[in-house]
Motif scaffolding. Structure first.
Motif, mmCIF file in Angstrom:
data_model
loop_
_atom_site.group_PDB
_atom_site.id
_atom_site.type_symbol
_atom_site.label_atom_id
_atom_site.label_comp_id
_atom_site.label_asym_id
_atom_site.label_seq_id
_atom_site.Cartn_x
_atom_site.Cartn_y
_atom_site.Cartn_z
ATOM 1 N N GLY A 108 -2.159 -1.307 3.137
ATOM 2 C CA GLY A 108 -0.753 -1.293 3.505
ATOM 3 C C GLY A 108 0.108 -1.817 2.371
ATOM 4 O O GLY A 108 0.134 -1.254 1.288
ATOM 5 N N ALA A 109 0.777 -2.931 2.606
ATOM 6 C CA ALA A 109 1.680 -3.520 1.612
ATOM 7 C C ALA A 109 0.933 -4.210 0.473
ATOM 8 O O ALA A 109 1.544 -4.614 -0.512
ATOM 9 C CB ALA A 109 2.606 -4.519 2.300
ATOM 10 N N LEU A 110 -0.381 -4.354 0.593
ATOM 11 C CA LEU A 110 -1.176 -5.021 -0.440
ATOM 12 C C LEU A 110 -1.903 -3.987 -1.299
ATOM 13 O O LEU A 110 -2.312 -2.939 -0.794
ATOM 14 C CB LEU A 110 -2.205 -5.953 0.210
ATOM 15 N N PRO A 111 -2.118 -4.272 -2.590
ATOM 16 C CA PRO A 111 -2.774 -3.303 -3.482
ATOM 17 C C PRO A 111 -4.297 -3.336 -3.351
ATOM 18 O O PRO A 111 -5.025 -3.473 -4.340
ATOM 19 C CB PRO A 111 -2.315 -3.762 -4.867
ATOM 20 N N ARG A 138 -9.833 -2.734 -5.169
ATOM 21 C CA ARG A 138 -8.459 -2.516 -5.647
ATOM 22 C C ARG A 138 -7.853 -1.316 -4.937
ATOM 23 O O ARG A 138 -8.553 -0.469 -4.380
ATOM 24 C CB ARG A 138 -8.459 -2.315 -7.157
ATOM 25 N N GLY A 139 -6.535 -1.231 -4.980
ATOM 26 C CA GLY A 139 -5.822 -0.172 -4.282
ATOM 27 C C GLY A 139 -6.042 1.215 -4.842
ATOM 28 O O GLY A 139 -5.991 2.196 -4.120
ATOM 29 N N TYR A 140 -6.317 1.324 -6.135
ATOM 30 C CA TYR A 140 -6.521 2.619 -6.782
ATOM 31 C C TYR A 140 -8.022 2.830 -6.960
ATOM 32 O O TYR A 140 -8.659 2.115 -7.732
ATOM 33 C CB TYR A 140 -5.812 2.642 -8.134
ATOM 34 N N PRO A 146 -3.378 2.175 -12.294
ATOM 35 C CA PRO A 146 -2.117 1.633 -12.801
ATOM 36 C C PRO A 146 -2.151 0.105 -12.674
ATOM 37 O O PRO A 146 -2.877 -0.430 -11.826
ATOM 38 C CB PRO A 146 -1.053 2.257 -11.908
ATOM 39 N N PRO A 147 -1.377 -0.607 -13.497
ATOM 40 C CA PRO A 147 -1.420 -2.076 -13.490
ATOM 41 C C PRO A 147 -1.163 -2.722 -12.134
ATOM 42 O O PRO A 147 -1.727 -3.766 -11.840
ATOM 43 C CB PRO A 147 -0.326 -2.469 -14.489
ATOM 44 N N ASP A 148 -0.356 -2.098 -11.298
ATOM 45 C CA ASP A 148 -0.049 -2.704 -10.000
ATOM 46 C C ASP A 148 -1.117 -2.434 -8.940
ATOM 47 O O ASP A 148 -1.012 -2.924 -7.813
ATOM 48 C CB ASP A 148 1.322 -2.249 -9.497
ATOM 49 N N ALA A 153 -4.555 -7.133 -10.117
ATOM 50 C CA ALA A 153 -3.436 -7.120 -9.162
ATOM 51 C C ALA A 153 -3.931 -7.370 -7.738
ATOM 52 O O ALA A 153 -3.290 -8.090 -6.964
ATOM 53 C CB ALA A 153 -2.696 -5.777 -9.233
ATOM 54 N N ALA A 154 -5.090 -6.810 -7.409
ATOM 55 C CA ALA A 154 -5.655 -7.004 -6.068
ATOM 56 C C ALA A 154 -6.026 -8.466 -5.834
ATOM 57 O O ALA A 154 -5.659 -9.051 -4.810
ATOM 58 C CB ALA A 154 -6.879 -6.104 -5.887
#
Length: 176
Positions: A108-111, A138-140, A146-148, A153-154
């Protein structure tokens, strides 16, 4: 003859090793935060024991209704104060051990993705020791995120969630 075959196989394996390494996807990341609170474990557990009570003690959460309360399988719909949202499912609940575990497939709002977490209150000399730990990807999900949405980032996002929540829990519990 056997030696030359082995040598040839080893050469082929070495030639493909960089490709195999690049084909590997993300690795599971972990975060653990612990805080000691100058309150009894029972008093701290009373603040967090309800799966739908996250909004009462976490400063980033505006609403946290859970459709079946503390029953395993209960779904909690988090609405964050910054406008984000997250859906979590209760996977385990043990009031005697003052612990519960939950999962969010989509961050959701978290990567993050495939996020699981456990929060536990323990007795440490009459004070409450609270451990919040989680594991996630991680989100990706692909290479070159990507860096975010990368591993860093996670980890930073989940660590931030845990730290801010535990600090606020400490402030609330020590007020009483």
């Amino acid at each position: 003859m056997r030696f030359s075959r082995r040598l040839a196989c080893a050469a082929v394996a070495l030639a493909f090793a960089p490709t195999i390494a690049l084909a590997h996807g993300p690795t599971r990341q972990k975060a653990t935060e612990v805080i000691t609170i100058d309150a009894t474990p029972a008093a701290v557990w009373a603040l967090i024991k309800d799966f739908n009570a996250l909004s009462k003690w976490h400063p980033a959460v505006a609403e946290s209704p859970a459709d079946k309360g503390n029953e395993v399988g209960s779904v909690r719909q988090l609405k964050l104060k910054n406008g984000g949202a997250l859906t979590e499912t209760l996977e385990g609940y043990n009031a005697e051990k003052m612990s519960y575990s939950y999962r969010a497939k989509d961050g959701g709002a978290l990567p993050v993705t495939n996020y699981t977490s456990t929060i536990t209150v323990m007795d440490e000399g009459g004070k409450a020791k609270v451990q919040w730990r989680g594991a996630f990807y991680r989100g990706y999900p692909n290479n070159d995120p990507p860096p975010d949405q990368n591993d860093e980032a996670a980890v930073k996002a989940i660590t931030g969630v845990y730290q801010s929540g535990l600090q606020n829990l400490k402030a609330l519990a020590e007020k009483k």
